[in-house]
Structures are given as structure tokens and as C-alpha cells.
Design a protein around this motif. Structure first.
Motif, short mmCIF file in Angstrom:
data_model
loop_
_atom_site.label_atom_id
_atom_site.label_comp_id
_atom_site.label_asym_id
_atom_site.label_seq_id
_atom_site.Cartn_x
_atom_site.Cartn_y
_atom_site.Cartn_z
N SER A 1 -51.12 -66.49 46.76
CA SER A 1 -51.51 -67.11 48.07
C SER A 1 -49.98 -67.55 48.69
CB SER A 1 -52.47 -68.23 47.88
OG SER A 1 -52.10 -69.31 47.03
N ASN A 2 -49.16 -67.71 48.21
CA ASN A 2 -47.80 -67.95 48.99
C ASN A 2 -47.37 -66.74 49.75
OD1 ASN A 2 -46.94 -70.51 49.48
ND2 ASN A 2 -46.53 -70.61 47.16
N ASN B 1 -38.54 -64.94 59.10
CA ASN B 1 -38.11 -64.68 57.76
C ASN B 1 -37.35 -63.21 57.56
OD1 ASN B 1 -38.31 -66.95 56.06
ND2 ASN B 1 -40.61 -66.64 56.01
N LEU B 2 -38.06 -62.34 58.14
CA LEU B 2 -37.45 -60.94 58.42
C LEU B 2 -36.40 -60.85 59.07
CD1 LEU B 2 -37.71 -57.95 57.82
CD2 LEU B 2 -39.13 -57.50 59.81
N TRP C 1 -31.60 -67.40 51.04
CA TRP C 1 -32.68 -66.50 51.54
C TRP C 1 -33.98 -66.74 50.48
CZ3 TRP C 1 -33.58 -60.38 51.01
CH2 TRP C 1 -34.49 -59.81 51.81
N GLY C 2 -34.12 -66.52 49.33
CA GLY C 2 -35.27 -66.72 48.55
C GLY C 2 -35.60 -68.17 48.87
N ALA D 1 -39.42 -69.03 50.24
CA ALA D 1 -40.69 -69.67 49.49
C ALA D 1 -40.94 -71.07 50.17
CB ALA D 1 -40.11 -69.96 47.91
N ALA D 2 -39.93 -71.67 50.89
CA ALA D 2 -40.18 -73.00 51.50
C ALA D 2 -41.06 -72.46 52.78
CB ALA D 2 -38.76 -73.75 51.78
N GLY D 3 -40.84 -71.30 53.34
CA GLY D 3 -41.53 -71.17 54.67
C GLY D 3 -42.76 -70.83 54.46
#
Lengths: 161, 93, 102, 87
Positions: free
Chosen positions: A105-106, C45-46, C72-73, C77-79
Motif C-alpha cells: 500500500s506504500n 519523487n521522480l 533518496w530511499g 518511503a517518508a513521502g
């Protein structure tokens, strides 16, 4: 025990990267790694068993899809007629395990035209930029790759409209 | 087009945006909006410290000025709201 | 060799800047919070990914490169998580979604 | 090359400042918290470019902190402060 050693090794590598490899930094690094290990096991973040072959297949797929996701949304935002027809759909998981579902879902939010808006145990509600079957197809493809990544068998879905 | 030239553009943009943002933080009636603008101000301020060649201050500004203060403000607002609701319930009861 | 590398790096960074522009245009033009989340999450993000790739071609040490990838990772994930949280809370508060036909 | 880094960084700063209009306009609290998202990605990219442009590696750590904080701010906002659909 083996999991703990692997995790400690990964955390140490991360610390090495973050601190730029200075020796004196380990004075703080070692307690920090110990604390992270303790918290990790205390909060019970187990069950993330992914397979290497699955990761090799998942990564290019994910990067490619998020590239097209960015291009898609960029085109929509710059196009004068604002080609949007949003909808809210429900998608029932075929993945059997919770960690894989959370991971999926992420990942949904980075794929073209889909944004995960609500996650309940068995299903996820997805906001889509475009009405129609495209979004569901996108989600099914993602779910297959996620199942491969975690080495899971998916439940069969006999009669899905 | 030299690096120095673009450095100037960056600095002028910052110097224009910071006072406007500070002014908006002060005049905004809606407290939630004011807190978010305050966090935004802190982050732009961190960029300003970067331009002043003080990355350590920038780090502190981002972490304390924008991050922790912002989260504390948000929490305080949530607390205020709970109290206000509690008060209303008392009056009714 | 360096010339080609520099040109490639510059192209990637400029492409990244384009997607940041598209993200901000989407943030201002899209009709509701859900569609704006789409624009910000995906386009930005892109954009960051392309900028990181462009900078990766210029790194001088391994740890520097890995740090860029870690950042970046982390943002990815946070975004994605933040976008999900905001969308979920917006649904909980009954913020209506914009529809083409109404 | 460093002209390019600083130029693109300035451009990204401009997109951030323009994006702030959305926080002021709202209309819902959700629209306002999108600023955290904007800073989390655009701010990080601008800092990474600055780090390369003025060759100051510590700026990458500022970028890292920014990425973490944007996520915290969004989480704190939806967990604690959001009152509802009203202004």
C-alpha cells in the motif's frame, strides 16, 4: 540470532555511510546501533523475508512504473485541459501477510494514477486519477511483483468481476 | 552564466521570501495555518544559514527551529482543542 | 569521458528540475487535496530521483554515493507514508473528492 | 558545472516559494500540510545540489535531517492538530 547479526551488520554499514567513516564517531555509533536493534526486536518488525530473485525482478519494475507515474502526472498537470477523472476504488488483497500488504500500500502511491487512501486488513482504498479498469490492472501487476519479492503464494480469486 | 550569479539569485529569492513569510506568520488568524507557515519559515531560514556558510547552524535550525518547535506547537494546538471541547461538554452537562 | 559524464549528469538534473516544476504546477492547478497529493508525491519523487542520479555520476567516494541513495530511499518511503496518512485523514474528515461529472 | 547546480537550486527554491501559495490558500487543513511534502522532496533536492555546487559535504546531512523532519511534521499534524474540514 542470525537475524540479529545480519541486522547489526546492516546498521553498522548505515552508520558508516552516515558518519562518513570517521573513527571517533563509533563512540556514538555503537550505542545507537544497540538501541536500534533493541527497539527493532521490541517492536516486533519481523517477517520481512524477501528473496533475492524477487528483488531483482521487483526493482526495475518499480523504477519503471514510478518513472511513468511521474511522467503521467506531469503531463496531466501541464496540459491545458486538465485531463482528470478521479475515482475512489476498493482493492481486495490476495497477498497473505501483513508486512507485504503494508509494503504494497506504500508502493501504490508511487505508481501511475494511484494513491493509497485507506488501509484496512483485507483491502485498501485507492484514489485514482482516471476512472476505469486501468488502475485495477496496475494494482494486480504490482501485487504479483510484491508476492514475488517476498516469496509468497497468493490466494486465488475465483470470481472477481 | 557563472555560479556566483546564480548564487546571487538564490540569495535574493531567500531575502525576499523570508520577510514576507515572517509577516504572514504574524498576521495569520488561523493558528494551524500560522504554525505551518512557521515551519516553512524555519526551513527557509535553514537554507539561509546554508548560504551564510554555517551548515551546523542550518542543521540546528532545521531540527530545533522548524522540526521540534513545529511539532510542539502542533501538539499544543491539539491540546488546546481537546480542552476547549472538554469545556463545552462540561457546560452542557 | 568527463565531458560525456558531465553532459549526462546535467541532462539528468535538468530533467529532475522539470518534474519539480510539474509537481508545483499540479499543486496549484489540481482541484482537490487527493489529486494534489498525486502530483506532489509522484512528480517530486521522480524529480529527486533524477537529481540524485545526476549527482551520483559526480561522486568521489563510495560512502558519498551510498549516502545519496540512502537519502533518496528515505524521502521515497517518508513521502509515500505521509501521502497515505494525509489522504486517509482527509477521508476520515469527509473531505469530498472532486469528480468530473457532478 | 557549479553554475548548473546553483542555477537549478535557485529554480527549486522558486518552486518552493510559489508552492507556499497553496498553504496560504488552503482551503482544507490537508492542503496546508502538503507543504511538508513539498519541503521534504524539493528542499532535499535543493540542498543536495547546493552541497555539490559549493562543495560542502555537510550540507547533505542537513538534507537528511530535512527529509526526516518533513515526515515527522506530516505525522504530527494528522495525528494531533487536525480539527476537521473547517477553516
Amino acid at each position: 540470532m542470525r537475524a540479529a547479526i545480519v541486522r547489526a551488520g546492516l546498521l553498522a554499514a548505515l552508520w558508516w555511510v552516515l558518519s562518513g567513516g570517521a573513527w571517533s564517531s563509533w563512540l556514538f555509533g555503537i550505542p545507537a546501533i544497540a538501541a536500534a536493534l533493541y527497539l527493532g526486536f521490541r517492536l516486533g518488525s519481523g517477517g520481512w523475508r524477501w528473496t533475492f530473485a524477487g528483488a531483482v525482478r521487483f526493482l526495475p519494475f518499480f523504477l519503471w512504473r514510478s518513472l511513468s507515474g511521474g511522467i503521467d502526472v506531469a503531463w496531466r498537470s501541464l496540459s491545458p485541459s486538465l485531463p482528470l477523472d478521479p475515482d475512489l476504488i476498493e482493492y481486495e488483497f490476495r497477498l497473505p501477510e501483513t508486512p507485504a500488504r503494508v509494503f504494497m500500500s506504500n508502493a501504490i502511491s508511487l505508481l501511475p494514477g494511484t494513491l493509497s487512501a485507506e488501509y484496512a486488513d483485507e483491502k485498501v482504498r485507492v484514489h485514482t486519477l482516471l476512472r476505469g479498469p486501468g488502475a485495477v490492472r496496475e494494482l494486480e501487476r504490482l501485487e504479483e511483483r510484491v508476492a514475488g519479492l517476498f516469496g509468497l503464494e497468493m490466494a486465488s480469486r475465483g470470481d472477481r468481476a | 552564466m557563472s555560479a556566483e550569479w546564480f548564487g546571487w539569485i538564490f540569495d535574493i529569492l531567500l531575502a525576499l521570501a523570508l520577510p514576507v513569510l515572517a509577516w504572514r506568520v504574524l498576521i495569520t488568524r488561523n493558528l494551524y495555518q500560522a504554525v505551518i507557515l512557521f515551519v516553512a519559515f524555519g526551513l527557509l531560514m535553514a537554507l539561509a544559514w546554508v548560504r551564510l556558510e554555517a551548515p551546523d547552524v542550518a542543521l540546528a535550525e532545521a531540527a530545533i527551529g522548524a522540526g521540534i518547535t513545529g511539532v510542539l506547537f502542533l501538539d499544543a494546538l491539539g491540546y488546546l482543542r481537546d480542552r476547549r471541547r472538554g469545556g463545552e461538554a462540561d457546560e452542557r452537562g | 569521458m568527463t565531458v560525456i559524464l558531465n553532459a549526462l549528469s546535467a541532462a539528468l538534473i535538468l530533467a529532475g528540475a522539470f518534474f519539480f516544476l510539474a509537481g508545483t504546477v499540479g499543486l496549484l492547478r489540481f482541484p482537490d487535496v487527493y489529486t494534489r497529493l498525486h502530483a506532489l508525491t509522484k512528480a517530486d519523487n521522480l524529480g529527486l530521483g533524477l537529481v540524485v542520479l545526476g549527482l551520483l555520476l559526480q561522486v568521489e567516494s563510495l560512502s558519498e554515493g551510498v549516502k545519496l541513495l540512502v537519502i533518496w530511499g528515505l524521502v521515497l518511503a517518508a513521502g509515500a507514508t505521509a501521502a497515505h496518512l494525509v489522504a486517509r485523514t482527509a477521508l476520515e474528515h469527509d473531505i469530498r473528492l472532486w469528480r468530473r461529472r457532478e | 558545472m557549479s553554475g548548473l547546480y546553483l542555477g537549478v537550486a535557485s529554480f527549486l527554491l522558486l518552486t518552493i516559494v510559489v508552492g507556499l501559495i497553496r498553504i496560504v490558500r488552503g482551503p482544507t487543513p490537508a492542503d496546508r500540510i502538503l507543504a511538508a511534502q513539498l519541503f521534504g522532496t524539493t528542499g532535499v533536492a535543493a540542498l543536495l545540489l547546493l552541497a555539490q555546487g559549493v562543495s560542502s559535504p555537510p550540507l547533505r546531512d542537513v538534507a537528511l535531517v530535512l527529509a526526516l523532519l518533513a515526515a515527522f511534521a506530516a505525522a504530527a499534524f494528522v495525528r494531533r492538530a487536525w480539527t476537521g474540514g473547517e477553516e
